[in-house]
Write a protein that holds these residues in place. Structure first.
Motif, mmCIF file in Angstrom:
data_model
loop_
_atom_site.group_PDB
_atom_site.id
_atom_site.type_symbol
_atom_site.label_atom_id
_atom_site.label_comp_id
_atom_site.label_asym_id
_atom_site.label_seq_id
_atom_site.Cartn_x
_atom_site.Cartn_y
_atom_site.Cartn_z
ATOM 1 N N UNK A 296 1.490 -1.388 -1.308
ATOM 2 C CA UNK A 296 2.942 -1.234 -1.460
ATOM 3 C C UNK A 296 3.309 -1.136 -2.936
ATOM 4 N N UNK A 297 2.691 -1.978 -3.768
ATOM 5 C CA UNK A 297 2.974 -1.940 -5.212
ATOM 6 C C UNK A 297 2.471 -0.643 -5.835
ATOM 7 N N UNK B 36 -0.220 -4.174 -10.391
ATOM 8 C CA UNK B 36 -0.121 -4.189 -8.927
ATOM 9 C C UNK B 36 -0.885 -5.355 -8.306
ATOM 10 N N UNK B 37 -1.219 -6.341 -9.132
ATOM 11 C CA UNK B 37 -1.964 -7.498 -8.624
ATOM 12 C C UNK B 37 -1.132 -8.282 -7.622
ATOM 13 N N UNK B 38 -1.803 -8.739 -6.577
ATOM 14 C CA UNK B 38 -1.191 -9.614 -5.583
ATOM 15 C C UNK B 38 -2.124 -10.800 -5.384
ATOM 16 N N UNK B 39 -1.612 -12.027 -5.440
ATOM 17 C CA UNK B 39 -2.479 -13.195 -5.248
ATOM 18 C C UNK B 39 -3.232 -13.128 -3.928
ATOM 19 N N UNK B 40 -4.414 -13.716 -3.930
ATOM 20 C CA UNK B 40 -5.274 -13.636 -2.755
ATOM 21 C C UNK B 40 -5.165 -14.829 -1.825
ATOM 22 N N UNK C 252 4.098 5.241 -7.827
ATOM 23 C CA UNK C 252 3.831 6.659 -7.556
ATOM 24 C C UNK C 252 2.339 6.936 -7.369
ATOM 25 N N UNK C 253 1.629 5.965 -6.789
ATOM 26 C CA UNK C 253 0.217 6.144 -6.466
ATOM 27 C C UNK C 253 -0.015 5.757 -5.006
ATOM 28 N N UNK C 254 0.569 6.526 -4.087
ATOM 29 C CA UNK C 254 0.501 6.141 -2.672
ATOM 30 C C UNK C 254 -0.897 6.227 -2.078
ATOM 31 N N UNK C 255 -1.258 5.188 -1.334
ATOM 32 C CA UNK C 255 -2.474 5.164 -0.522
ATOM 33 C C UNK C 255 -2.095 4.557 0.813
ATOM 34 N N UNK C 256 -2.282 5.300 1.881
ATOM 35 C CA UNK C 256 -1.992 4.780 3.220
ATOM 36 C C UNK C 256 -3.113 3.845 3.657
ATOM 37 N N UNK C 257 -2.750 2.818 4.427
ATOM 38 C CA UNK C 257 -3.763 1.875 4.902
ATOM 39 C C UNK C 257 -4.828 2.584 5.727
ATOM 40 N N UNK D 131 -3.054 -8.975 2.110
ATOM 41 C CA UNK D 131 -3.055 -8.797 0.658
ATOM 42 C C UNK D 131 -3.245 -7.332 0.294
ATOM 43 N N UNK D 132 -4.166 -6.648 0.987
ATOM 44 C CA UNK D 132 -4.383 -5.231 0.725
ATOM 45 C C UNK D 132 -3.095 -4.439 0.920
#
Length: 277
Positions: free
Chosen positions: A113-114, A172-176, A119-124, A107-108
């Motif tokens: 990805x979203x 940028x919500x993604x279901x959990x 235009x707010x990149x964060x690498x894992x 999920x993270x």
């Protein structure tokens, strides 16, 4: 001011999930708040419960009861279930939580990805390193992503991060987690624990709650954070009607929710011991 009566906070979070304080710090804060009982209910992990924690609790004369807050979902709505007094050595529960952690990581990645598409990149790898600096030991989720967004200058506050991007319905919500409440309750019961519905006042009344109440809960969280007393009464009535344990706690997260203090909501010794039976 120290209290002479028995008070127990049954809902708080440590740095083992999305709280800012180490478990041992929570014990000291509990002592300062005059609490005599505590349950650390981290999200999808019980890593806080080390032999050292129990030893420190004994020295501070604070009674501990094992706790956890596990995510589930009903009708596309997130449902959190508190587990109490379960067996820390339950292999079944351990394996269940490992699988949940794998799904949380997926999920993270979907949220990151979203964010990149906005235009707010964060690498894992960045997120993991940042969470480690915050001393988060295992469960990494949306609060850590929100803090990383502040760190990178994408938003100014955690509230802004959630309101615009990370909350249910956010950009940028993604279901959990997709486990049902019944599946989570069954896992808690198999570990000889008690299952309690967390903060029911978050839900709209109606068919959703009626369906949820059909599940074999042992209790319901009636006393919550700074919930007004008059808003507690309907849940206390439901607990009595269904012979459920009426639990409560602050949902303390430390600096992540600075307006919530440890012990601002609590239960008495009778309720604490009902969960320990």
């Amino acid at each position: 001011m120290l209290q002479t009566e028995f008070r127990a906070d049954l809902h708080c979070h440590s740095s083992c999930s999305d709280g800012s304080d180490d478990p041992q710090v929570l014990l000291r804060l509990a002592k300062q708040a005059g609490l005599k009982g505590l349950s650390i209910t981290d999200h999808d992990t019980f890593d806080a419960y080390t032999p050292e924690l129990f030893s420190d609790a004994g020295e501070l004369d604070i009674r501990l009861i094992t706790g956890i807050e596990i995510s589930s979902e009903q009708d596309d709505v997130s449902v959190h279930i508190l587990g109490y007094n379960f067996d820390l050595h339950s292999e079944g529960l351990k394996q269940f939580l490992i699988l949940m952690q794998q799904r949380r990581n997926e999920r993270n990645r979907a949220i990151l990805k979203k964010l990149a598409e906005k235009k707010m990149p964060i690498e894992e790898a960045e997120l993991l390193e940042f969470a480690a600096q915050l001393r988060s030991k295992r469960t990494i989720g949306r609060p850590h992503i929100a803090q990383m967004m502040i760190h990178k200058g994408y938003v100014k506050t955690i509230r802004e991060a959630f309101d615009r991007f990370l909350r249910e319905g956010g950009l940028c919500y993604t279901p959990g987690i997709k486990y049902s409440p019944r599946e989570v309750i069954d896992e808690i019961h198999k570990a000889n624990g008690k299952a309690v519905l967390a903060h029911p006042h978050f839900f709209r009344k109606g068919s959703f709650l009626r369906k949820l109440f059909d599940q074999p809960f042992d209790g319901i969280e009636c006393y919550y954070a700074k919930l007004a007393k008059e808003l507690e009464h309907p849940w206390i009535k439901i607990a009595k009607e269904r012979n459920w344990i009426a639990t409560g706690g602050s949902d303390y997260h430390g600096s992540l929710k600075p307006h919530i203090s440890l012990g601002c909501s609590w239960v008495n010794e009778h309720t604490f011991e009902l969960l320990r039976k």
